[in-house]
Design a protein around this motif. Structure first.
Motif, mmCIF file in Angstrom:
data_model
loop_
_atom_site.group_PDB
_atom_site.id
_atom_site.type_symbol
_atom_site.label_atom_id
_atom_site.label_comp_id
_atom_site.label_asym_id
_atom_site.label_seq_id
_atom_site.Cartn_x
_atom_site.Cartn_y
_atom_site.Cartn_z
ATOM 1 N N SER A 46 0.095 16.062 0.173
ATOM 2 C CA SER A 46 -0.164 15.168 1.295
ATOM 3 C C SER A 46 -1.483 14.435 1.099
ATOM 4 O O SER A 46 -1.589 13.225 1.358
ATOM 5 C CB SER A 46 -0.180 15.957 2.604
ATOM 6 N N ARG A 47 -2.498 15.167 0.643
ATOM 7 C CA ARG A 47 -3.805 14.541 0.404
ATOM 8 C C ARG A 47 -3.711 13.514 -0.717
ATOM 9 O O ARG A 47 -4.307 12.434 -0.648
ATOM 10 C CB ARG A 47 -4.836 15.619 0.032
ATOM 11 N N ILE A 48 -2.951 13.839 -1.760
ATOM 12 C CA ILE A 48 -2.790 12.907 -2.871
ATOM 13 C C ILE A 48 -2.090 11.638 -2.394
ATOM 14 O O ILE A 48 -2.483 10.517 -2.747
ATOM 15 C CB ILE A 48 -1.997 13.566 -4.017
ATOM 16 N N ALA A 49 -1.023 11.806 -1.589
ATOM 17 C CA ALA A 49 -0.299 10.647 -1.062
ATOM 18 C C ALA A 49 -1.215 9.786 -0.201
ATOM 19 O O ALA A 49 -1.171 8.549 -0.267
ATOM 20 C CB ALA A 49 0.911 11.113 -0.255
ATOM 21 N N SER A 50 -2.055 10.421 0.620
ATOM 22 C CA SER A 50 -2.997 9.684 1.457
ATOM 23 C C SER A 50 -3.985 8.898 0.609
ATOM 24 O O SER A 50 -4.325 7.743 0.913
ATOM 25 C CB SER A 50 -3.745 10.650 2.382
ATOM 26 N N PHE A 51 -4.451 9.537 -0.465
ATOM 27 C CA PHE A 51 -5.383 8.867 -1.375
ATOM 28 C C PHE A 51 -4.713 7.680 -2.064
ATOM 29 O O PHE A 51 -5.332 6.616 -2.240
ATOM 30 C CB PHE A 51 -5.892 9.861 -2.422
ATOM 31 N N ILE A 52 -3.440 7.830 -2.437
ATOM 32 C CA ILE A 52 -2.707 6.734 -3.070
ATOM 33 C C ILE A 52 -2.559 5.565 -2.107
ATOM 34 O O ILE A 52 -2.727 4.394 -2.486
ATOM 35 C CB ILE A 52 -1.330 7.221 -3.558
ATOM 36 N N ILE A 53 -2.235 5.863 -0.848
ATOM 37 C CA ILE A 53 -2.114 4.807 0.165
ATOM 38 C C ILE A 53 -3.432 4.054 0.312
ATOM 39 O O ILE A 53 -3.468 2.821 0.359
ATOM 40 C CB ILE A 53 -1.694 5.415 1.520
ATOM 41 N N MET A 54 -4.544 4.793 0.373
ATOM 42 C CA MET A 54 -5.857 4.168 0.477
ATOM 43 C C MET A 54 -6.161 3.337 -0.769
ATOM 44 O O MET A 54 -6.732 2.244 -0.682
ATOM 45 C CB MET A 54 -6.935 5.244 0.667
ATOM 46 N N THR A 55 -5.749 3.831 -1.933
ATOM 47 C CA THR A 55 -5.977 3.107 -3.185
ATOM 48 C C THR A 55 -5.219 1.783 -3.202
ATOM 49 O O THR A 55 -5.736 0.772 -3.691
ATOM 50 C CB THR A 55 -5.553 3.974 -4.387
ATOM 51 N N PHE A 56 -3.992 1.781 -2.669
ATOM 52 C CA PHE A 56 -3.246 0.525 -2.550
ATOM 53 C C PHE A 56 -4.066 -0.503 -1.767
ATOM 54 O O PHE A 56 -4.115 -1.684 -2.132
ATOM 55 C CB PHE A 56 -1.916 0.761 -1.845
ATOM 56 N N GLY A 57 -4.690 -0.065 -0.676
ATOM 57 C CA GLY A 57 -5.496 -0.962 0.137
ATOM 58 C C GLY A 57 -6.704 -1.484 -0.618
ATOM 59 O O GLY A 57 -7.031 -2.679 -0.546
ATOM 60 N N ILE A 58 -7.379 -0.599 -1.346
ATOM 61 C CA ILE A 58 -8.558 -1.001 -2.121
ATOM 62 C C ILE A 58 -8.171 -2.005 -3.204
ATOM 63 O O ILE A 58 -8.863 -3.014 -3.425
ATOM 64 C CB ILE A 58 -9.228 0.236 -2.752
#
Length: 206
Positions: A185-197
């Motif tokens: 879940s944390r990895i998926a959240s980080f990936i979502i944030m990375t898409f935004g960055i």
């Protein structure tokens, strides 16, 4: 006439299947929902995204010239909004505790999940460009007599794709420990944030 309508429907199905590939930020969000909260939560979130795909598919089909002009004028602002929202969503999920198999207030959660999925997909109006690209590749003719068949096809393709995706995730979920689920879940959240960055970075440096 029947052949044309049938062809339009199946082209819509192909469009829905392509749009529902779970590799974008909303797809990761739906998969994370499925992993941590369950099948119904993940699927209702995906249905919100599919609804947005159907609406944008119809807009691109019926108002292609207006869509081109609108995206040309506001593409940068839309990308900024998408990038900021993805970053905020990723940060919020990273800071929030991961609750596995939530059972309280399910009716509210299902409705909330649907509109979150719909909202995240809808804000990315530049995704219409992807739809237009698919239409061009498939040779979909803009004929208002066919729009309902196209919409039904997109919905059918999306629903089918996410039905199998959610069920596959739930099958393998049985073999994953809670600790690993939280990490995923944390990895998926980080990936979502990375898409935004990446989205904001592309605007800044392009």
């Amino acid at each position: 006439m029947i052949y044309l309508l049938t062809a339009t429907f199946f082209k819509g199905v192909i469009t829905g299947l392509i749009l529902s590939f779970p590799f974008g930020p909303v797809g990761f969000y739906c998969m994370e929902k499925t992993l941590t909260e369950g099948k119904k939560e993940g699927y209702t979130t995906a249905l919100g995204m599919i609804t947005s795909d159907v609406i944008y598919g119809l807009i691109a089909f019926l108002f292609v010239n207006f869509v081109d002009d609108f995206i040309f004028k506001y593409e940068t602002l839309c990308k900024i909004a998408v990038g900021v929202l993805l970053i905020l969503l990723g940060i919020k999920k990273l800071k929030s505790p991961v609750l596995l198999d939530k059972k309280i207030e399910q009716g509210y959660n299902f409705i909330q999940n649907y509109f979150v999925g719909f909202g995240l997909a809808s804000i990315n109006i530049t995704g219409i460009l992807t739809i237009l690209g698919i239409y061009t590749l498939l040779g979909i003719v803009r004929d208002q007599d066919n729009y309902m068949y196209l919409a039904l096809g997109i919905a059918s393709g999306g629903v089918t794709s996410w039905f199998f995706t959610v069920n596959i995730i739930c099958f393998f979920r049985k073999f994953i420990t809670d600790d690993l689920l939280i990490k995923l879940s944390r990895i998926a959240s980080f990936i979502i944030m990375t898409f935004g960055i990446i989205t904001l970075g592309y605007i800044i440096f392009s």
